[in-house]
Design a protein around this motif. Sequence first.
Motif, PDB file in Angstrom:
ATOM      1  N   SER A 175       0.814  -1.225   0.000  1.00 56.35           N
ATOM      2  CA  SER A 175       0.000   0.000   0.000  1.00 56.35           C
ATOM      3  C   SER A 175       0.840   1.265   0.000  1.00 56.35           C
ATOM      4  O   SER A 175       0.454   2.276  -0.600  1.00 56.35           O
ATOM      5  CB  SER A 175      -0.942  -0.006   1.209  1.00 56.35           C
ATOM      6  OG  SER A 175      -0.201  -0.089   2.416  1.00 56.35           O
ATOM      7  N   HIS A 176       2.022   1.245   0.655  1.00 57.57           N
ATOM      8  CA  HIS A 176       2.841   2.465   0.692  1.00 57.57           C
ATOM      9  C   HIS A 176       3.389   2.802  -0.690  1.00 57.57           C
ATOM     10  O   HIS A 176       3.507   3.985  -1.042  1.00 57.57           O
ATOM     11  CB  HIS A 176       3.983   2.338   1.712  1.00 57.57           C
ATOM     12  CG  HIS A 176       5.086   1.428   1.302  1.00 57.57           C
ATOM     13  ND1 HIS A 176       5.009   0.047   1.416  1.00 57.57           N
ATOM     14  CD2 HIS A 176       6.322   1.680   0.766  1.00 57.57           C
ATOM     15  CE1 HIS A 176       6.133  -0.490   0.985  1.00 57.57           C
ATOM     16  NE2 HIS A 176       6.938   0.473   0.586  1.00 57.57           N
ATOM     17  N   LEU A 177       3.668   1.777  -1.509  1.00 57.63           N
ATOM     18  CA  LEU A 177       4.122   2.038  -2.867  1.00 57.63           C
ATOM     19  C   LEU A 177       2.979   2.544  -3.743  1.00 57.63           C
ATOM     20  O   LEU A 177       3.190   3.370  -4.636  1.00 57.63           O
ATOM     21  CB  LEU A 177       4.736   0.782  -3.474  1.00 57.63           C
ATOM     22  CG  LEU A 177       6.102   0.355  -2.915  1.00 57.63           C
ATOM     23  CD1 LEU A 177       6.558  -0.956  -3.549  1.00 57.63           C
ATOM     24  CD2 LEU A 177       7.152   1.436  -3.130  1.00 57.63           C
ATOM     25  N   CYS A 178       1.780   2.061  -3.482  1.00 54.07           N
ATOM     26  CA  CYS A 178       0.607   2.562  -4.209  1.00 54.07           C
ATOM     27  C   CYS A 178       0.389   4.055  -3.914  1.00 54.07           C
ATOM     28  O   CYS A 178       0.114   4.845  -4.833  1.00 54.07           O
ATOM     29  CB  CYS A 178      -0.637   1.765  -3.829  1.00 54.07           C
ATOM     30  SG  CYS A 178      -0.656   0.075  -4.464  1.00 54.07           S
ATOM     31  N   ALA A 179       0.528   4.431  -2.652  1.00 54.39           N
ATOM     32  CA  ALA A 179       0.357   5.832  -2.271  1.00 54.39           C
ATOM     33  C   ALA A 179       1.417   6.714  -2.939  1.00 54.39           C
ATOM     34  O   ALA A 179       1.116   7.810  -3.445  1.00 54.39           O
ATOM     35  CB  ALA A 179       0.429   5.969  -0.756  1.00 54.39           C
ATOM     36  N   VAL A 180       2.658   6.234  -2.947  1.00 52.12           N
ATOM     37  CA  VAL A 180       3.747   6.966  -3.594  1.00 52.12           C
ATOM     38  C   VAL A 180       3.458   7.120  -5.088  1.00 52.12           C
ATOM     39  O   VAL A 180       3.635   8.202  -5.662  1.00 52.12           O
ATOM     40  CB  VAL A 180       5.094   6.241  -3.365  1.00 52.12           C
ATOM     41  CG1 VAL A 180       6.174   6.788  -4.306  1.00 52.12           C
ATOM     42  CG2 VAL A 180       5.536   6.388  -1.922  1.00 52.12           C
ATOM     43  N   SER A 181       2.994   6.059  -5.727  1.00 50.93           N
ATOM     44  CA  SER A 181       2.744   6.102  -7.163  1.00 50.93           C
ATOM     45  C   SER A 181       1.580   7.013  -7.524  1.00 50.93           C
ATOM     46  O   SER A 181       1.630   7.719  -8.534  1.00 50.93           O
ATOM     47  CB  SER A 181       2.506   4.692  -7.702  1.00 50.93           C
ATOM     48  OG  SER A 181       3.714   3.961  -7.685  1.00 50.93           O
ATOM     49  N   ARG A 182       0.521   7.003  -6.727  1.00 51.34           N
ATOM     50  CA  ARG A 182      -0.593   7.934  -6.991  1.00 51.34           C
ATOM     51  C   ARG A 182      -0.083   9.377  -7.013  1.00 51.34           C
ATOM     52  O   ARG A 182      -0.448  10.172  -7.880  1.00 51.34           O
ATOM     53  CB  ARG A 182      -1.681   7.776  -5.934  1.00 51.34           C
ATOM     54  CG  ARG A 182      -2.520   6.525  -6.073  1.00 51.34           C
ATOM     55  CD  ARG A 182      -3.752   6.573  -5.174  1.00 51.34           C
ATOM     56  NE  ARG A 182      -4.479   5.314  -5.229  1.00 51.34           N
ATOM     57  CZ  ARG A 182      -4.307   4.319  -4.370  1.00 51.34           C
ATOM     58  NH1 ARG A 182      -3.424   4.451  -3.369  1.00 51.34           N
ATOM     59  NH2 ARG A 182      -4.992   3.206  -4.500  1.00 51.34           N
ATOM     60  N   HIS A 183       0.749   9.689  -6.044  1.00 50.81           N
ATOM     61  CA  HIS A 183       1.309  11.038  -5.944  1.00 50.81           C
ATOM     62  C   HIS A 183       2.206  11.340  -7.142  1.00 50.81           C
ATOM     63  O   HIS A 183       2.062  12.377  -7.799  1.00 50.81           O
ATOM     64  CB  HIS A 183       2.100  11.148  -4.635  1.00 50.81           C
ATOM     65  CG  HIS A 183       2.868  12.425  -4.497  1.00 50.81           C
ATOM     66  ND1 HIS A 183       2.321  13.575  -3.970  1.00 50.81           N
ATOM     67  CD2 HIS A 183       4.158  12.740  -4.829  1.00 50.81           C
ATOM     68  CE1 HIS A 183       3.227  14.536  -3.973  1.00 50.81           C
ATOM     69  NE2 HIS A 183       4.352  14.055  -4.490  1.00 50.81           N
ATOM     70  N   ASN A 184       3.132  10.435  -7.437  1.00 49.89           N
ATOM     71  CA  ASN A 184       4.128  10.691  -8.484  1.00 49.89           C
ATOM     72  C   ASN A 184       3.536  10.698  -9.882  1.00 49.89           C
ATOM     73  O   ASN A 184       3.922  11.525 -10.717  1.00 49.89           O
ATOM     74  CB  ASN A 184       5.245   9.648  -8.407  1.00 49.89           C
ATOM     75  CG  ASN A 184       6.133   9.831  -7.194  1.00 49.89           C
ATOM     76  OD1 ASN A 184       6.142  10.892  -6.571  1.00 49.89           O
ATOM     77  ND2 ASN A 184       6.879   8.798  -6.856  1.00 49.89           N
ATOM     78  N   MET A 185       2.593   9.786 -10.158  1.00 50.30           N
ATOM     79  CA  MET A 185       2.016   9.736 -11.505  1.00 50.30           C
ATOM     80  C   MET A 185       1.256  11.024 -11.821  1.00 50.30           C
ATOM     81  O   MET A 185       1.263  11.498 -12.958  1.00 50.30           O
ATOM     82  CB  MET A 185       1.113   8.512 -11.671  1.00 50.30           C
ATOM     83  CG  MET A 185       1.832   7.177 -11.522  1.00 50.30           C
ATOM     84  SD  MET A 185       3.298   7.031 -12.554  1.00 50.30           S
ATOM     85  CE  MET A 185       4.283   5.890 -11.577  1.00 50.30           C
ATOM     86  N   ALA A 186       0.615  11.582 -10.818  1.00 52.49           N
ATOM     87  CA  ALA A 186      -0.081  12.852 -11.025  1.00 52.49           C
ATOM     88  C   ALA A 186       0.923  13.961 -11.351  1.00 52.49           C
ATOM     89  O   ALA A 186       0.699  14.776 -12.257  1.00 52.49           O
ATOM     90  CB  ALA A 186      -0.888  13.213  -9.781  1.00 52.49           C
ATOM     91  N   LEU A 187       2.042  14.003 -10.616  1.00 52.37           N
ATOM     92  CA  LEU A 187       3.070  15.014 -10.877  1.00 52.37           C
ATOM     93  C   LEU A 187       3.673  14.853 -12.271  1.00 52.37           C
ATOM     94  O   LEU A 187       4.037  15.843 -12.916  1.00 52.37           O
ATOM     95  CB  LEU A 187       4.192  14.904  -9.840  1.00 52.37           C
ATOM     96  CG  LEU A 187       3.902  15.422  -8.430  1.00 52.37           C
ATOM     97  CD1 LEU A 187       5.115  15.211  -7.542  1.00 52.37           C
ATOM     98  CD2 LEU A 187       3.530  16.904  -8.461  1.00 52.37           C
ATOM     99  N   LEU A 188       3.780  13.606 -12.733  1.00 53.93           N
ATOM    100  CA  LEU A 188       4.374  13.332 -14.043  1.00 53.93           C
ATOM    101  C   LEU A 188       3.378  13.513 -15.191  1.00 53.93           C
ATOM    102  O   LEU A 188       3.721  13.298 -16.350  1.00 53.93           O
ATOM    103  CB  LEU A 188       4.933  11.899 -14.061  1.00 53.93           C
ATOM    104  CG  LEU A 188       6.134  11.659 -13.135  1.00 53.93           C
ATOM    105  CD1 LEU A 188       6.408  10.160 -12.998  1.00 53.93           C
ATOM    106  CD2 LEU A 188       7.374  12.380 -13.635  1.00 53.93           C
TER     107      LEU A 188
END
Length: 424
Positions: A128-141
């Motif tokens: 779940s912590h990687l999912c949270a990181v990816s939600r954040h990063n994919m939006a920034l990208l």
Amino acid sequence: MTTQEFITQNLDADIRDLALRHAGRTDIDLHYALDQIAGRRTAQTKLPMWVATDGIIYPPHISMEQCSSEQTAMYKAKVAQRLIAELPVRPVLPPTPTTLIDLTGGFGVDFSYMARAFGRAVYIEQQSHLCAVSRHNMALLGLTQAEVVCGDCTQIIEEMDDVTMFYADPARRDARGGRTFAISDCTPDITAMRDTLLGKACFTMVKLSPMLDWRKAVADMGGCVGEVHIVSVANECKELLLVMSRKYASLERICCVNDGQTFSFTPEEAANATLSHNPQTPQPHNPTTVKPHSPITEKYLYEPNASLMKAGCFALIAQRYGCRQVGADSHLFVSRQKIPHFPGRGFDIRAITTMNKRELKAALGGTGQANVSVRNFPLTADALRKRLKLKDGGDTYIFGTTTADSRHVLIICEKHHQNQTIQS
């Protein structure tokens, strides 16, 4: 002080020193801060485009260590784009959007580059912590088509159909953190999922350990692999990629990639080259044939890059470039003419000598420093360097090897520079 301020002020500080000096602080999340500082530092060389994006969150060290580099991720995106372009046009109105399903999301580097080629992209990850990181990063990208799903990919894909491409980078560690290499020992086990993947997607791309034998990997997947990509960066083999599909009846293509160079061949080309250079049927007028008791009189030495070394297509290299092998197991090539765009390193031969002391002295000519390598030689590189009493480095290159007539020789060279282009 906020945690972000602490990170900003200590981007260039020593991680261990920070951990010791600030242990016990309660005003900041020290563990998170150290992950961000260390992650950003790794990303400066591994993911420069991500570092240039403000606000990217980096995961713990293990995920940064395992994630792809920007260079290899871009290569996979290029392969995905080509596979999409090769799909037959279906008479469906409106057209069905292409879909990428990343079964093993991780830090999401491969996903972020490949997703841009698809109309829809789904990232699946159990942590779940990687999912949270990816939600954040994919939006920034700016990946607006990206969907992040937390769960077990083996269960989630049962609900999916009409997928353009599955992508998987199975975890190569067991429950105790030990490294695994066999496909069936990784998580998830792609061999067990094979039929499901083939039935639901046009293509499946699998990233595997560069330690695996590519022929065995193809055999383990049971005849559905159409493409093998051996990917190296800076002459270090980084990953083995398999492209699978129900449309493939057999292996069609092997691609050896190193930075900007690609050497592609078919199994038939490799087999025919091997047959034409079989010692049982010598061809005396063919310059690529290894001739017993043939002295090295050529001016130039060539060493194939790491991907070609792993592919083992040495007879084909000789055939394509008009050079010959120094010896059957040397994996070094010599040529009378300089070969432009050879997929590897090229050298000007300065001298060739045996290990005879008098010959060595004359050939080395007072050389005190050299880059020493061995190919099919009775000494290790370190042992040979000590025997020659040389320091490491400099502009001289020495290759210890064994010739076709079983002589142990040293080939003393200087590196030559050449422009390199992509071959397809």
